[in-house]
Scaffold this active site. Structure first.
Site, PDB file in Angstrom:
ATOM      1  N   ASP A 147       0.853  -1.179   0.000  1.00 27.50           N
ATOM      2  CA  ASP A 147       0.000   0.000   0.000  1.00 27.50           C
ATOM      3  C   ASP A 147       0.897   1.240   0.000  1.00 27.50           C
ATOM      4  O   ASP A 147       1.717   1.416   0.897  1.00 27.50           O
ATOM      5  CB  ASP A 147      -0.891  -0.003   1.237  1.00 27.50           C
ATOM      6  CG  ASP A 147      -2.017   1.020   1.163  1.00 27.50           C
ATOM      7  OD1 ASP A 147      -1.776   2.124   0.627  1.00 27.50           O
ATOM      8  OD2 ASP A 147      -3.119   0.725   1.642  1.00 27.50           O
ATOM      9  N   ASP A 183       5.678   0.466  -7.778  1.00 30.50           N
ATOM     10  CA  ASP A 183       5.583   1.353  -8.937  1.00 30.50           C
ATOM     11  C   ASP A 183       5.472   2.809  -8.507  1.00 30.50           C
ATOM     12  O   ASP A 183       5.222   3.678  -9.338  1.00 30.50           O
ATOM     13  CB  ASP A 183       4.362   0.976  -9.786  1.00 30.50           C
ATOM     14  CG  ASP A 183       3.072   1.076  -8.986  1.00 30.50           C
ATOM     15  OD1 ASP A 183       2.952   0.344  -7.983  1.00 30.50           O
ATOM     16  OD2 ASP A 183       2.188   1.884  -9.341  1.00 30.50           O
ATOM     17  N   ARG A 217      -1.287  -8.896 -10.476  1.00 30.83           N
ATOM     18  CA  ARG A 217      -2.355  -8.020 -10.960  1.00 30.83           C
ATOM     19  C   ARG A 217      -2.088  -6.569 -10.605  1.00 30.83           C
ATOM     20  O   ARG A 217      -2.480  -5.663 -11.333  1.00 30.83           O
ATOM     21  CB  ARG A 217      -3.708  -8.480 -10.404  1.00 30.83           C
ATOM     22  CG  ARG A 217      -3.846  -8.432  -8.902  1.00 30.83           C
ATOM     23  CD  ARG A 217      -5.140  -9.083  -8.430  1.00 30.83           C
ATOM     24  NE  ARG A 217      -5.277  -9.024  -6.989  1.00 30.83           N
ATOM     25  CZ  ARG A 217      -6.316  -8.473  -6.359  1.00 30.83           C
ATOM     26  NH1 ARG A 217      -7.299  -7.940  -7.050  1.00 30.83           N
ATOM     27  NH2 ARG A 217      -6.387  -8.467  -5.053  1.00 30.83           N
TER      28      ARG A 217
END
Length: 237
Positions: A147, A183, A217
């Site tokens: 997160d 990312d 995913r």
């Protein structure tokens, strides 16, 4: 081991705040079945205060019934990476931590489909697990697309803070490997700054994935939205 991480086992850890979701959209009937039928056998005993009120250390090898090396994945999301590692390396054991029950249900379905039996699942906060793991009991750890907590005032909630990293360093073996994928550039920045002082050295920092990587995913979503993944590797000093 670094002096910062060479701590005494605490039988009475402090109460903590938990941030994030524990439940999402309504589970499918099949996922409810995975939780009721499979989770009990895969959930390690002795992690929670309910089944270990005195907080005795839990031997991870006793969880699996063998002396194979033990790996740890913090926040396994939908479970793609964890199941891939378990199938790719059948000679290791891997414990996954994930408080989001929808992710746990997804993982259990993947475990059934893959037929792997070298996994254990803690459906809760990784800090609770690290509280009861012995020193130097984990050979490899993974933090895959955690997160990001993008707001500056929430950066202290990220895993790459001393509250999480010092216990992680304590339970990792000298020479053990810690992998981080994200990312979010600012998450990578904080990772580079915070992990080494906790007792690690950087041995890889690249946009190229590891040879045994499987794209999850979360990574596919990042790529669709134009964000570039980054992969950092540390060694426990």
């Amino acid at each position: 081991m670094s002096d910062k991480a060479d701590t005494v086992f605490d039988p009475n850890p402090p109460r903590r705040n938990f941030y994030g979701r524990r439940h999402g959209k309504t589970l499918r009937q099949s996922q409810k079945g995975y939780l009721s039928e499979d989770l009990g056998e895969l959930r390690p005993r002795g992690i929670t205060l309910q089944d270990n009120p005195d907080r005795h250390p839990v031997d991870p090898q006793a969880i699996f019934g063998n002396a194979n090396p033990v790996w740890l994945e913090v926040g396994f999301g939908g479970g793609e990476h964890m199941v891939h590692m378990a199938a790719t390396y059948p000679g290791i054991n891997i414990i996954g931590c994930e408080p989001f029950i929808n992710g746990v249900a997804m993982l259990l379905g993947k475990i059934r489909a893959a037929g792997v039996d070298n996994v254990s699942v803690h459906p809760g906060d990784a800090r609770d697990l690290m509280d009861v793991l012995p020193d130097a009991s984990i050979q490899r750890a993974f933090l895959m697309y955690p997160d990001p907590w993008p707001k500056a005032r929430h950066h202290r909630r990220r895993f790459v803070t001393p509250e999480h990293l010092l216990p992680l360093a304590r339970v990792m073996q000298p020479g053990g490997i810690f992998r981080v994928a994200s990312d979010i550039p600012d998450y990578i920045r904080q990772t580079r700054e915070q992990v080494p002082p906790a007792g690690f050295e950087t041995i890889g920092d690249t946009a190229e994935a590891w040879d045994d990587w499987i794209s999850t995913r979360y990574e596919q979503k990042a790529l669709r939205e134009g964000r570039a993944p980054h992969y950092v590797t540390f060694r426990r000093t």
